[in-house]
Write a protein that holds these residues in place. Structure first.
Motif, short mmCIF file in Angstrom:
data_model
loop_
_atom_site.label_atom_id
_atom_site.label_comp_id
_atom_site.label_asym_id
_atom_site.label_seq_id
_atom_site.Cartn_x
_atom_site.Cartn_y
_atom_site.Cartn_z
N ALA A 24 0.83 -1.21 0.00
CA ALA A 24 0.00 0.00 0.00
C ALA A 24 0.86 1.26 0.00
O ALA A 24 0.60 2.21 -0.74
CB ALA A 24 -0.94 -0.01 1.20
N VAL A 25 1.90 1.27 0.81
CA VAL A 25 2.78 2.45 0.87
C VAL A 25 3.46 2.69 -0.47
O VAL A 25 3.55 3.83 -0.94
CB VAL A 25 3.80 2.32 2.02
CG1 VAL A 25 4.93 3.34 1.88
CG2 VAL A 25 3.11 2.50 3.36
N GLU A 26 3.90 1.64 -1.10
CA GLU A 26 4.54 1.80 -2.42
C GLU A 26 3.57 2.41 -3.42
O GLU A 26 3.94 3.27 -4.22
CB GLU A 26 5.06 0.45 -2.93
CG GLU A 26 5.85 0.55 -4.20
CD GLU A 26 7.07 1.47 -4.10
OE1 GLU A 26 7.35 2.19 -5.09
OE2 GLU A 26 7.73 1.50 -3.05
N ALA A 27 2.31 2.00 -3.37
CA ALA A 27 1.31 2.53 -4.30
C ALA A 27 0.94 3.98 -4.01
O ALA A 27 0.40 4.66 -4.87
CB ALA A 27 0.06 1.66 -4.24
N HIS A 117 -4.93 1.70 9.49
CA HIS A 117 -5.74 1.08 8.44
C HIS A 117 -5.29 -0.37 8.39
O HIS A 117 -4.14 -0.65 8.06
CB HIS A 117 -5.48 1.76 7.09
CG HIS A 117 -6.12 3.09 6.97
ND1 HIS A 117 -7.38 3.27 6.47
CD2 HIS A 117 -5.68 4.33 7.33
CE1 HIS A 117 -7.70 4.55 6.49
NE2 HIS A 117 -6.68 5.22 7.01
N ALA A 118 -6.19 -1.26 8.76
CA ALA A 118 -5.84 -2.68 8.81
C ALA A 118 -6.71 -3.47 7.85
O ALA A 118 -7.88 -3.16 7.65
CB ALA A 118 -6.02 -3.21 10.23
N MET A 119 -6.11 -4.48 7.26
CA MET A 119 -6.85 -5.38 6.38
C MET A 119 -6.71 -6.80 6.93
O MET A 119 -5.61 -7.24 7.27
CB MET A 119 -6.31 -5.36 4.95
CG MET A 119 -7.12 -6.29 4.03
SD MET A 119 -6.42 -6.54 2.39
CE MET A 119 -6.66 -4.96 1.63
N GLU A 120 -7.85 -7.46 7.02
CA GLU A 120 -7.84 -8.88 7.38
C GLU A 120 -7.18 -9.65 6.25
O GLU A 120 -7.46 -9.40 5.08
CB GLU A 120 -9.27 -9.39 7.58
CG GLU A 120 -10.00 -8.74 8.72
CD GLU A 120 -9.59 -9.24 10.09
OE1 GLU A 120 -8.88 -10.28 10.19
OE2 GLU A 120 -9.99 -8.60 11.07
N PRO A 139 -6.84 -1.88 -3.79
CA PRO A 139 -7.12 -0.52 -4.28
C PRO A 139 -8.00 0.30 -3.33
O PRO A 139 -7.77 1.50 -3.14
CB PRO A 139 -7.81 -0.75 -5.62
CG PRO A 139 -7.32 -2.09 -6.07
CD PRO A 139 -7.18 -2.90 -4.80
N GLU A 140 -8.98 -0.34 -2.71
CA GLU A 140 -9.83 0.37 -1.76
C GLU A 140 -9.03 0.78 -0.52
O GLU A 140 -9.19 1.88 0.01
CB GLU A 140 -11.02 -0.49 -1.35
CG GLU A 140 -11.98 0.23 -0.41
CD GLU A 140 -13.18 -0.60 0.00
OE1 GLU A 140 -13.90 -0.15 0.90
OE2 GLU A 140 -13.41 -1.68 -0.58
N LEU A 141 -8.16 -0.10 -0.04
CA LEU A 141 -7.30 0.24 1.09
C LEU A 141 -6.42 1.44 0.76
O LEU A 141 -6.32 2.39 1.56
CB LEU A 141 -6.43 -0.97 1.47
CG LEU A 141 -5.37 -0.72 2.55
CD1 LEU A 141 -6.02 -0.39 3.89
CD2 LEU A 141 -4.44 -1.93 2.66
N ARG A 144 -8.44 4.62 0.83
CA ARG A 144 -8.76 5.04 2.20
C ARG A 144 -7.55 5.68 2.88
O ARG A 144 -7.68 6.67 3.59
CB ARG A 144 -9.23 3.85 3.02
CG ARG A 144 -10.62 3.38 2.65
CD ARG A 144 -11.03 2.24 3.54
NE ARG A 144 -12.35 1.75 3.23
CZ ARG A 144 -13.10 1.06 4.09
NH1 ARG A 144 -12.65 0.79 5.30
NH2 ARG A 144 -14.30 0.66 3.73
N VAL A 145 -6.37 5.09 2.69
CA VAL A 145 -5.17 5.66 3.31
C VAL A 145 -4.86 7.02 2.69
O VAL A 145 -4.56 7.98 3.41
CB VAL A 145 -3.97 4.69 3.16
CG1 VAL A 145 -2.69 5.34 3.69
CG2 VAL A 145 -4.25 3.38 3.90
N ALA A 146 -4.97 7.14 1.37
CA ALA A 146 -4.74 8.44 0.71
C ALA A 146 -5.70 9.49 1.23
O ALA A 146 -5.31 10.65 1.45
CB ALA A 146 -4.86 8.28 -0.81
N ALA A 147 -6.96 9.13 1.46
CA ALA A 147 -7.94 10.07 2.00
C ALA A 147 -7.55 10.49 3.42
O ALA A 147 -7.69 11.67 3.78
CB ALA A 147 -9.34 9.45 1.98
N SER A 148 -7.06 9.57 4.22
CA SER A 148 -6.62 9.91 5.57
C SER A 148 -5.43 10.87 5.54
O SER A 148 -5.34 11.79 6.35
CB SER A 148 -6.22 8.65 6.35
OG SER A 148 -7.34 7.90 6.71
N VAL A 149 -4.54 10.67 4.60
CA VAL A 149 -3.38 11.56 4.46
C VAL A 149 -3.84 12.95 4.07
O VAL A 149 -3.41 13.95 4.66
CB VAL A 149 -2.37 11.00 3.43
CG1 VAL A 149 -1.28 12.02 3.13
CG2 VAL A 149 -1.76 9.69 3.93
#
Length: 159
Positions: A24-27, A117-120, A139-141, A144-149
């Motif tokens: 996720a961070v790389e993306a 932000h956690a994913m099962e 992609p949804e994760l 969500r992380v980009a929106a939090s940033v």
């Protein structure tokens, strides 16, 4: 809110779905405002505390595996929620997220704002690559992380 924002993808890409945080961070590299610190960590508490030192907002991206959840299910947790929900879960890290947050609290080193932000996940066995269930929701994760940033930086901050 504004100030220093740090995003940390916690996990090990060599343990299957445990690599979801680093993936996720790389993306996010081209999707967050300039000045956002992006980092990957294996979850070792001292390194995490160093990464978020001086941050106003820390956004962690982590794999989670609880008994009753389905792979790909997403959670947004506060520091307190994350500490309580992950205390009884297994971790591929030396210490889990719950223990890390408890240590940071005891040392008075929790950042002013921390969101997890956690994913099962399905599979954390040795081996590279995310399971289909995790890849489908990644992609949804990331969104969500980009929106939090963006929220952490405030409305006037440009990419």
């Amino acid at each position: 809110m504004s100030g220093r924002v740090v995003v940390i993808g916690v996990g090990n890409p060599l343990r299957g779905d445990d690599g979801v945080g680093p993936a996720a961070v790389e993306a996010l590299r081209d999707r967050v405002p300039h000045g956002t610190a992006l980092a990957v960590s294996d979850g070792e508490p001292a390194r995490l505390l160093d990464l978020w030192r001086g941050a106003d907002t820390v956004i962690m991206v982590e794999a989670l595996r609880t008994r009753s959840a389905r792979p790909g299910e997403l959670h947004i947790l506060s520091a307190a929620d994350a500490a309580s929900r992950t205390a009884a879960t297994a971790s591929t890290h030396a210490l889990g997220l719950g223990e890390c947050l408890a240590l940071a609290a005891a040392l008075d080193q929790l950042p002013p704002r921390l969101v997890v932000h956690a994913m099962e996940v399905a599979d954390v066995e040795l081996g590279e690559g995310l399971s289909e269930a995790v890849r489908a929701v990644l992609p949804e994760l990331i969104d969500r992380v980009a929106a939090s940033v963006r929220q952490a930086h405030g409305p006037d901050r440009e990419q």
